[in-house]
Design an enzyme around this catalytic site. Sequence first.
Site, short mmCIF file in Angstrom:
data_model
loop_
_atom_site.label_atom_id
_atom_site.label_comp_id
_atom_site.label_asym_id
_atom_site.label_seq_id
_atom_site.Cartn_x
_atom_site.Cartn_y
_atom_site.Cartn_z
N ARG A 171 0.80 -1.23 0.16
CA ARG A 171 0.01 0.09 -0.03
C ARG A 171 0.86 1.36 -0.02
O ARG A 171 0.24 2.29 -0.44
CB ARG A 171 -0.92 0.18 1.25
CG ARG A 171 -2.33 -0.94 1.00
CD ARG A 171 -3.22 -0.82 2.00
NE ARG A 171 -2.87 -2.12 2.69
CZ ARG A 171 -3.34 -2.21 4.21
NH1 ARG A 171 -4.02 -1.22 4.65
NH2 ARG A 171 -3.21 -3.21 4.81
N GLU A 177 3.46 -10.42 14.62
CA GLU A 177 2.86 -10.88 15.79
C GLU A 177 3.04 -12.52 15.87
O GLU A 177 3.48 -12.96 16.99
CB GLU A 177 1.41 -10.79 15.67
CG GLU A 177 0.39 -10.85 17.02
CD GLU A 177 -1.00 -10.64 16.54
OE1 GLU A 177 -1.41 -10.26 15.49
OE2 GLU A 177 -1.79 -11.20 17.68
C1 PRP Z 1 -0.19 -2.55 6.70
C2 PRP Z 1 -0.03 -1.19 6.26
C3 PRP Z 1 1.45 -0.97 6.75
C4 PRP Z 1 1.37 -1.93 7.89
C5 PRP Z 1 1.37 -0.80 9.23
O1 PRP Z 1 0.49 -3.44 5.68
O2 PRP Z 1 -0.20 -1.05 4.68
O3 PRP Z 1 2.39 -1.27 5.72
O4 PRP Z 1 0.27 -2.93 7.80
O5 PRP Z 1 1.40 -1.93 10.22
P1 PRP Z 1 2.57 -1.85 11.34
O6 PRP Z 1 2.96 -0.33 11.62
O7 PRP Z 1 2.05 -2.48 12.49
O8 PRP Z 1 3.74 -2.47 10.92
P2 PRP Z 1 0.25 -4.84 5.27
O9 PRP Z 1 1.52 -5.80 5.96
O10 PRP Z 1 -1.18 -5.08 5.83
O11 PRP Z 1 0.57 -5.37 3.84
P3 PRP Z 1 -0.02 -4.53 2.61
O12 PRP Z 1 0.58 -3.13 2.39
O13 PRP Z 1 0.52 -5.37 1.45
O14 PRP Z 1 -1.56 -4.44 2.33
MG MG Z 2 1.59 -2.28 3.97
#
Ligand code: PRP
Ligand code: MG
Length: 172
Positions: free
Chosen positions: A60, A97
């Site tokens: 993202r 986690e």
């Molecule tokens: C989500 C979001 C951030 C991260 C934040 O990404 O886009 O990158 O989690 O969480 P944190 O501060 O606890 O590390 P995700 O890992 O879900 O993957 P994506 O961006 O591919 O959807």
């Molecule tokens: Mg992410």
Amino acid sequence: MDLKSLIRDIPDFPKPGILFRDITTLLRDPEGLRYTIDLFTEKCIESGLQADYVVGMESRGFIFGPPLAYKLGAGFIPVRKRGKLPAAVHSIEYELEYGTDCLEMHQDALHSNSRVLIVDDLIATGGTANATAKLVEKFGCELVGFGFIIELRDLQGRKHLPDVPIISLMEY
Ligand code: PRP
Ligand code: MG
């Protein structure tokens, strides 16, 4: 513009008890998207987050990083999950986690005199952003700050980040 009205709240995703802040409803709104990128750019400039490169994390971070880089006159560098980048990489393992994950950047993406702004859609625990900061540190370059569209304040993610300016457009 009330940006929060364009974020859709989805209860119990991806698992029970989690309230997911869905940005797809903001992205599909033409005025909302333009306003978000313009505001993001303004806030970065106001906070002195002028960089040579915007670094964004898969996946993202790839949505908001490139338009911000374009507006700032910077380049964009993708940070990818393990095994996706074709040339030689620097890697960083970080705790999830359950278990660990790994982020990678091309070794020739940055130089010691580069100024870098790290951008993602959201900061929760700060694990992803902190791992990216550690990856950027390997290049010995200057981290000017962090930019997020959404910050989940209760999780205190910014406490885990290096002491540089951190901006976010919406807080929950
Ligand atoms: C989500 C979001 C951030 C991260 C934040 O990404 O886009 O990158 O989690 O969480 P944190 O501060 O606890 O590390 P995700 O890992 O879900 O993957 P994506 O961006 O591919 O959807
Ligand atoms: Mg992410």
